[in-house]
Design an enzyme around this catalytic site. Structure first.
Site, PDB file in Angstrom:
ATOM      1  N   SER A 134       0.824  -1.205   0.000  1.00  0.00           N
ATOM      2  CA  SER A 134       0.000   0.000   0.000  1.00  0.00           C
ATOM      3  C   SER A 134       0.865   1.265   0.000  1.00  0.00           C
ATOM      4  CB  SER A 134      -0.959  -0.039   1.198  1.00  0.00           C
ATOM      5  OG  SER A 134      -2.021   0.868   1.056  1.00  0.00           O
TER       6      SER A 134
ATOM      7  N   ASP B 273      -6.297  -3.494  -1.714  1.00  0.00           N
ATOM      8  CA  ASP B 273      -5.218  -3.197  -0.771  1.00  0.00           C
ATOM      9  C   ASP B 273      -4.516  -4.455  -0.245  1.00  0.00           C
ATOM     10  OD1 ASP B 273      -3.653  -2.270   1.398  1.00  0.00           O
ATOM     11  OD2 ASP B 273      -5.028  -0.604   1.721  1.00  0.00           O
TER      12      ASP B 273
END
Length: 255
Positions: A38, A150
């Site tokens: 991320s 994510d």
């Protein structure tokens, strides 16, 4: 001897990684391999390309998040990350893992299969965007027949994937959860709940690190606190300088 570093996700809190890298450079620590999730993948890719921490911070500081995000025309209500693609291509015009000076592995979550997947070759920007696509905020990323979100959902500190590629592994974790919490609205309750859930996979990943840099009370910053970029950057830098010494990496850097 090879030194690796793994950079956690955390939204705007990931700016702390830039400060950590700056402090490590000042200690003479040379990184040979990087893994990231991320927000960590943004910092990690720019650093792997050879961009110095101060310059990375300048680039991040120029982002005005709410001006940069554009509505998606599919998945109504979600946002695209064209701004992130622009940032990566501007700084890494080759837009490919092969252009990086330091090997990089990025963790993403395959939402259909419910599995973590790792990218270390091919187009760079798409892998980073996939790893940063927070569910219910940003549009998932379609790649071939797969759908990615994510990476932090399943591997927020991807240490194990590069453990055998280095002799000494540093973990930089920017999602430390304090026990001081003010449930002032539903947004912060949801965000904290996600952090607690992610902590389960992070805790096990830390066991694979030789040293973990964990600035406390990072949850005082929200995922979207870009306006506090300087404070977050300075905090990551100063915490590392105050709590770690070059001698702790002496065995790793002596090769």
């Amino acid at each position: 001897m090879k030194i690796g570093i793994t950079l956690s996700g955390g939204g705007a809190r990931g700016i702390a990684h830039i400060g950590v890298l700056k402090a490590l450079e000042e200690m003479g620590v040379e990184i040979s391999v990087i893994s990231a999730t991320s927000a960590g993948s943004i910092v990690g890719s720019l650093y792997a390309y050879g961009i110095k921490p101060d310059k990375i911070f300048e680039q991040v500081q120029q982002l005005t998040l709410f001006k940069s995000m554009r509505p998606a025309w599919t998945w109504a209500g979600l946002l695209t990350m064209d701004w992130l693609r622009d940032l990566i291509v501007k700084n890494i015009p080759e837009n490919n893992f092969n252009a990086l000076k330091i090997p990089l592995t990025i963790a993403v979550t395959d939402i259909r299969k419910g599995q973590v997947q790792y990218f270390s070759s091919g187009e760079l920007a798409t892998a980073i965007i996939a790893s940063c696509s927070i569910p219910a905020v940003f549009s998932p990323v379609h790649l071939n027949k797969d759908l990615f979100v994510d990476g932090g959902l399943l591997d927020n500190l991807p240490a194990r994937i590069i453990r055998d590629q280095c002799d000494f592994l540093i973990g930089s974790h920017c999602n430390e959860i304090s026990q001081e919490f003010d449930p002032k609205n539903m947004k912060v309750v949801i965000e904290r709940s996600l952090l607690i859930a992610i902590w389960a996979n992070t805790r096990h990943s830390m066991d694979s690190c030789d040293i973990t840099i964990r600035p406390p009370k990072m949850d005082r910053f929200t995922v979207f606190d870009i306006a506090k970029a300087k404070e977050i950057y300075d905090y990551g830098y100063q915490f590392t300088k105050d709590n770690f010494k070059a001698s702790q990496f002496q065995n790793a850097t002596a090769a």
